[in-house]
Design a protein around this motif. Structure first.
Motif, PDB file in Angstrom:
ATOM      1  N   SER A  96       0.629  -1.057  -0.049  1.00  0.00           N
ATOM      2  CA  SER A  96      -0.031   0.064  -0.130  1.00  0.00           C
ATOM      3  C   SER A  96       0.885   1.287   0.107  1.00  0.00           C
ATOM      4  O   SER A  96       0.494   2.238  -0.677  1.00  0.00           O
ATOM      5  N   ALA A  97       2.221   1.412   0.763  1.00  0.00           N
ATOM      6  CA  ALA A  97       2.946   2.294   0.563  1.00  0.00           C
ATOM      7  C   ALA A  97       3.381   2.866  -0.689  1.00  0.00           C
ATOM      8  O   ALA A  97       3.356   3.715  -1.058  1.00  0.00           O
ATOM      9  N   VAL A  98       3.770   1.624  -1.282  1.00  0.00           N
ATOM     10  CA  VAL A  98       4.370   1.791  -2.566  1.00  0.00           C
ATOM     11  C   VAL A  98       3.531   2.409  -3.676  1.00  0.00           C
ATOM     12  O   VAL A  98       3.483   3.511  -4.541  1.00  0.00           O
ATOM     13  N   LEU A  99       2.022   1.773  -3.550  1.00  0.00           N
ATOM     14  CA  LEU A  99       1.317   2.188  -4.408  1.00  0.00           C
ATOM     15  C   LEU A  99       0.613   3.417  -4.130  1.00  0.00           C
ATOM     16  O   LEU A  99       0.558   4.420  -4.998  1.00  0.00           O
ATOM     17  N   GLY A 100       0.361   3.621  -2.803  1.00  0.00           N
ATOM     18  CA  GLY A 100      -0.407   4.866  -2.396  1.00  0.00           C
ATOM     19  C   GLY A 100       0.723   5.975  -2.880  1.00  0.00           C
ATOM     20  O   GLY A 100       0.343   7.126  -3.209  1.00  0.00           O
ATOM     21  N   THR A 101       2.113   5.882  -2.603  1.00  0.00           N
ATOM     22  CA  THR A 101       3.076   6.971  -2.957  1.00  0.00           C
ATOM     23  C   THR A 101       3.082   7.194  -4.177  1.00  0.00           C
ATOM     24  O   THR A 101       3.016   8.634  -4.589  1.00  0.00           O
ATOM     25  N   GLY A 102       2.911   6.254  -5.090  1.00  0.00           N
ATOM     26  CA  GLY A 102       3.013   6.525  -6.404  1.00  0.00           C
ATOM     27  C   GLY A 102       1.865   7.453  -6.949  1.00  0.00           C
ATOM     28  O   GLY A 102       2.088   8.154  -7.484  1.00  0.00           O
ATOM     29  N   VAL A 103       0.600   6.817  -6.517  1.00  0.00           N
ATOM     30  CA  VAL A 103      -0.746   7.420  -6.889  1.00  0.00           C
ATOM     31  C   VAL A 103      -0.608   8.899  -6.405  1.00  0.00           C
ATOM     32  O   VAL A 103      -0.903   9.810  -7.035  1.00  0.00           O
ATOM     33  N   GLY A 104      -0.355   8.791  -5.189  1.00  0.00           N
ATOM     34  CA  GLY A 104      -0.196  10.530  -4.424  1.00  0.00           C
ATOM     35  C   GLY A 104       0.574  11.110  -5.221  1.00  0.00           C
ATOM     36  O   GLY A 104       0.286  12.711  -5.417  1.00  0.00           O
ATOM     37  N   LEU A 105       1.656  10.887  -5.524  1.00  0.00           N
ATOM     38  CA  LEU A 105       2.897  11.690  -6.109  1.00  0.00           C
ATOM     39  C   LEU A 105       2.235  12.354  -7.629  1.00  0.00           C
ATOM     40  O   LEU A 105       2.123  13.455  -7.941  1.00  0.00           O
ATOM     41  N   GLU A 164       1.781  16.387   0.882  1.00  0.00           N
ATOM     42  CA  GLU A 164       3.309  16.797   0.751  1.00  0.00           C
ATOM     43  C   GLU A 164       3.635  17.303  -0.451  1.00  0.00           C
ATOM     44  O   GLU A 164       4.334  18.614  -0.794  1.00  0.00           O
ATOM     45  N   VAL A 165       3.251  16.567  -1.537  1.00  0.00           N
ATOM     46  CA  VAL A 165       3.811  16.793  -2.723  1.00  0.00           C
ATOM     47  C   VAL A 165       3.278  18.245  -3.057  1.00  0.00           C
ATOM     48  O   VAL A 165       3.684  18.995  -3.997  1.00  0.00           O
ATOM     49  N   ASN A 212      11.539  14.459  -1.429  1.00  0.00           N
ATOM     50  CA  ASN A 212      11.325  15.321  -0.397  1.00  0.00           C
ATOM     51  C   ASN A 212       9.856  15.306  -0.014  1.00  0.00           C
ATOM     52  O   ASN A 212       9.386  15.929   1.082  1.00  0.00           O
ATOM     53  N   SER A 213       9.269  14.355  -0.597  1.00  0.00           N
ATOM     54  CA  SER A 213       7.720  13.952   0.051  1.00  0.00           C
ATOM     55  C   SER A 213       7.424  12.532   0.824  1.00  0.00           C
ATOM     56  O   SER A 213       6.503  12.482   1.133  1.00  0.00           O
ATOM     57  N   LEU A 214       8.875  12.205   1.070  1.00  0.00           N
ATOM     58  CA  LEU A 214       8.539  10.714   1.540  1.00  0.00           C
ATOM     59  C   LEU A 214       8.400  10.610   3.221  1.00  0.00           C
ATOM     60  O   LEU A 214       7.850   9.616   3.615  1.00  0.00           O
ATOM     61  N   ALA A 215       8.864  11.514   3.818  1.00  0.00           N
ATOM     62  CA  ALA A 215       9.047  11.558   5.330  1.00  0.00           C
ATOM     63  C   ALA A 215       7.613  10.985   5.852  1.00  0.00           C
ATOM     64  O   ALA A 215       7.666   9.945   6.639  1.00  0.00           O
ATOM     65  N   PRO A 216       6.320  11.946   5.411  1.00  0.00           N
ATOM     66  CA  PRO A 216       5.345  11.173   6.286  1.00  0.00           C
ATOM     67  C   PRO A 216       5.096   9.657   5.804  1.00  0.00           C
ATOM     68  O   PRO A 216       4.357   9.201   6.860  1.00  0.00           O
TER      69      PRO A 216
END
Lengths: 269, 598
Positions: A84-93, A155-156, A186-190
């Motif tokens: 979910s983190a990989v998927l969510g980060t990608g989609v969120g980005l 964050e993005v 720069n958006s990964l921390a949270p």
């Protein structure tokens, strides 16, 4: 003037627990003194020197089962959290960087998913897809993805307006390169903080589903199943069957949550 | 001028803040006297304790700070007083003006009420009297239309007006001492000049002692009688302004004078008009932005100019004049509504962003904010290497060599290459940005206020660096700035912008020696030279502007300057002005100036 760097005790405890849970997920089966799926003695024996945590109503060794369970609980939760983190980060980005119709749709779908009670939705989905480990992982990953989408996107959206993004564009990066090379990092921390917390939630949800009979099937060693199988007998004073897996869940979930909080505090300094 | 008795005198004043196990000494055994009618400028680098001192003098250094020593105000020690006594003194005798005026005002109460509250708290005036007094005070600090403005809420005021409301509040009780902590930081130069003039007049008329905390030597030279320099919580120099400028005693003082370049009003003396090939041509550029309520804000209008090889154009104007937007339009960081941009004979404003990327290696930029311009997670080496990765086929070794070459070109050393931007100073960060911009040997640069976020010493270094690079590399650039003296030093040509339009253009020499447009004249007049012998307050102000810059959303029909211009006639208010050529490569947007030049 340097402040003395003290290690956050919360972080230390959290990391020790996480390391322990991962260790058991890999080696728990081999460490178990008995086969966790075969009856090894009398039914419902209280804790003794042979059976440290006693035996349950089917004559299975509780201690062996507690040690073996992380292979199911922790493995499911960790895998689901990472997916979910990989998927969510990608989609969120993507949704945060390229605002537009896609971004709107993604956010509204996230809203809808997050407005359901997680547990009920998980039960429905697992029932629909079938009760096995792989399906459980996908259901959990599906449910937790919106959290990462939201965190990364917000964050993005702020990072996008920083001058270094403008500078990257003026230097000659394509939009895709800016998003992946500059903004993502720069958006990964949270999301990193959330990852640890999500594993904790995942363990709770996995065992919770098994407890109500919607998760993995018995006699697989799993903490939720163990609590469920021991629960009716607690009034007969057979406390050990349920208490030990319960403690195991508490400690593990606490460990992941503590680490997450400590990382967040450290990141904010 | 040595008045017999000090109004306020600090003796062995010490302020410490506990920090972990140690105590951070912010002000160390400091002695200071302030006299009535004397304006004192307090200088020092950030972290030297200037602002802490300003607060401590008012008895505002509080828990967890540990204060010792004495601050005697009219012979009474402020540090020994209880809160009620201190409140009386603060309101009646000491006024404070802080940085960030809008944050110091209550957003829910109109300014008239805020001023009269302060006034009534320390006098027996009735509400009605206080309101009348508020109007008087606002007018006295140069707010026109004061009757209407007393009813304005802080968010309806511009920064300059809010700052003036604050000073009228501080002056409402007729204080004997006024402490102003960087009162004009963030204000535009013409507004800053208006504001400081008023403050100077009021202080003179009412015999007020003033302490101005500032970083700007120009303010000290023009308005202060005495200069006090702090370093590490101590006063290292305390002298009359003229003496200091003639002969600074301390190393820091010398550095300040040197950095200000006082006396060296050098410029690019080539009056010659460009003969080299044209690099960039901009015609009729226009850009508007949509704002709330469906209205459109006009950021740039009818901008036309060209730049030739080896030359530099200074784009000058106050905030909101559209100068930064012009740069962004050329860089394709924003798309123009209409108009054309030509780079070496090729039109580049209407090609796709993907095609434009080919030109990126030829057109590079440096931005205003030094830290924010660099990816905080990348080491410097990667930052500088990035354009080489994107635009060249160099081998790893070639790139490494080029990075090293660039680092030394901008006056940095190799040991910073593995650091992250956060561990560099602002000046170093800006040099890194410059190295990145120069990496692909661009033919054209846009420098968007590269010096304005830097402390004075670093700013001077940066200008010196740019000047030497200009000579060595034959750079061609647009330098966007509100700082006229910098532009004069670096640029061959100048375009002055006011409210989205270019109002005057010409070579540096032409514009500086004979400014034609009333706005240019006012802008030049508000330059605070770092020289106490040519103070603005002694000069006869020829072209003082009044009031505020109009909103770019509701622009007037006629000349945009008409409402502020001392020369304005009815015709100015009715007809919009065109940019009229008045000589070779020289034009001005003002019919009166054109007529006068005939």
């Amino acid at each position: 003037m340097m402040r003395k760097r003290k290690i956050d005790p919360l972080l230390l405890i959290g990391l020790i627990i996480i390391a322990g849970s991962l260790f058991l997920a890999i080696f728990g089966n081999s460490l178990a003194p008995y086969d966790p799926q075969e009856p090894v003695g009398d039914f419902s024996m209280p804790p003794s020197a042979d059976h440290w945590f006693g035996t349950d109503g089917s004559g299975l060794d509780v201690f062996s089962r507690v040690l073996a369970a992380p292979r199911v609980d922790v493995a499911i939760a960790v895998t689901a959290a990472i997916v979910s983190a990989v998927l969510g980060t990608g989609v969120g980005l993507y949704a945060g960087y390229f605002t537009g119709r896609f971004s709107e749709i993604v956010m509204r779908v996230s809203d809808i998913l997050q407005s359901f009670p997680v547990f009920i939705l998980a039960m429905v989905l697992v029932t629909l897809t079938g009760r096995n480990v792989v399906n459980l992982i996908f259901v959990l990953a599906f449910l937790y993805t919106p959290i990462f989408v939201r965190l990364t996107r917000s964050e993005v959206v702020t990072q996008r307006t920083r001058t270094y993004v403008e500078a990257a564009r003026a230097t000659g990066n394509s939009e895709f390169q800016i998003a992946t090379r500059h903004v993502l990092r720069n958006s990964l921390a949270p999301s990193l903080v959330q990852l640890s917390v999500t594993v904790g939630f995942g363990i709770l949800l996995t065992s919770g589903l098994s407890f109500v009979g919607a998760g993995v099937r018995p006699p697989t060693p799993e903490w939720g199943i163990m609590i469920a199988s021991g629960a009716p007998n607690i009034i007969l004073n057979e406390w050990w069957t349920s208490i030990f897996p319960g403690i195991a869940i508490s400690i593990t979930v606490f460990g992941y949550a503590a680490a997450g909080n400590a990382i967040e505090r450290w990141a904010r300094k | 001028m040595t008045p017999p008795e000090a109004l306020l005198s600090a003796r062995a004043l010490t302020v410490k803040y506990p920090y972990g196990d140690v105590q951070n000494v912010v002000i160390n055994e400091l002695d200071l006297d302030l006299y009535p009618g004397q304006i004192v400028g307090l200088l020092g680098e950030s972290g030297s304790g200037k602002s802490s001192l300003a607060l401590a003098l008012m008895g505002l250094a509080r828990h967890p700070g540990i204060v010792s020593g004495e601050v005697n105000f009219r012979g009474k020690n402020l540090l020994k007083m209880d809160d009620e006594e201190l409140r009386q003194i603060r309101g009646n005798s000491i006024g404070l003006i802080t940085q960030k005026p809008r944050q110091a005002l209550d957003p829910l109460v109109n300014v008239g009420k805020q001023i009269s509250r302060v006034y009534r708290a320390h006098s027996q005036a009735s509400k009605a009297d206080a309101q009348v007094r508020a109007v008087e005070l606002l007018r006295s600090v140069g707010i026109n239309d004061a009757e209407r403005r007393v009813n304005a809420f802080p968010h309806e005021l511009s920064g300059g007006m809010a700052q003036r409301a604050l000073i009228s509040m501080a002056l409402s009780v007729e204080p004997d001492l006024l402490i102003a902590d960087e009162p004009t930081s963030g204000l535009d130069v013409t507004i800053q000049a208006q504001f400081l003039d008023r403050m100077w007049e009021r202080a003179r008329d009412a015999n007020i002692a003033v302490l101005i905390v500032t970083q700007d030597l120009g303010i000290v030279a023009n308005y202060c009688d005495r200069i006090v320099i702090m370093e590490d919580g101590k006063i290292i120099e305390d002298r009359l302004t003229a003496d200091f400028f003639a002969d600074p005693h301390t190393a820091y003082g010398k550095k300040l004078i040197l950095a200000s370049g006082a006396g060296t009003k050098s410029s690019n003396a080539e009056v010659a008009i460009a003969t080299t090939p044209e690099i960039l041509r901009v015609t009729d550029l226009r850009k508007t932005f949509e704002v709330e309520g469906g209205k459109r804000l006009q950021a740039v209008s009818k901008a036309s100019f060209q730049i030739h090889k080896g030359r530099s154009l200074g784009l000058v104007g106050e905030s909101g004049s559209g100068k930064t937007t012009v740069g962004r339009l050329i860089l394709r960081l924003a798309d123009p509504d209409s108009g054309e941009v030509w780079f070496k004979g090729e039109r580049i404003d209407s090609i796709s962003p993907k095609e434009f990327r080919k030109y990126r290696s030829k057109i590079q930029a440096v931005f205003q904010d030094p830290f924010d311009s660099l990816n905080p997670r990348w080491p410097i080496e990667r930052v500088i290497r990035e354009p080489l990765d994107l635009h060249t086929e160099m081998s790893k070794a070639e790139k490494a060599a080029r990075v090293k070459e660039l680092v030394s070109l901008v006056g940095l050393t190799d040991d910073i290459l593995q650091l992250r931007p956060g561990s560099l100073s602002a000046g170093q960060q800006q040099r890194v940005s410059l190295a990145r911009a120069l990496a692909t040997e661009p033919e054209f640069l846009i420098l968007d206020e590269p010096t304005s976020a830097l402390p004075p010493a670093a700013r001077a270094d940066m200008i010196r660096l740019l000047k030497s690079l200009q000579d060595r590399l034959d750079l061609c650039f647009i330098f966007i700035s509100h700082d006229l003296s910098t532009v004069r030093e670096l640029c061959h040509d100048i375009a002055v912008m006011y409210l989205s339009e270019i109002v005057e253009m010409g070579t540096s020499e032409q514009v500086f020696s004979a400014p034609s447009h009333p706005y240019t004249r006012a802008l030049l007049d508000s330059v605070l030279f770092h020289d106490p012998s040519s103070r603005r307050v002694d000069r006869k102000i020829k072209a003082e502007l009044e009031g505020e810059i109009p909103s770019p959303v509701d622009l007037p029909a006629g000349c945009y300057l008409a409402a502020r211009c001392p020369m304005a006639e009815q015709r100015c208010r009715d007809d919009h002005q065109a940019l009229i050529e008045i000589g070779p490569s020289r034009s001005v947007r003002c019919w009166k100036s054109v007529e006068a030049s005939k």
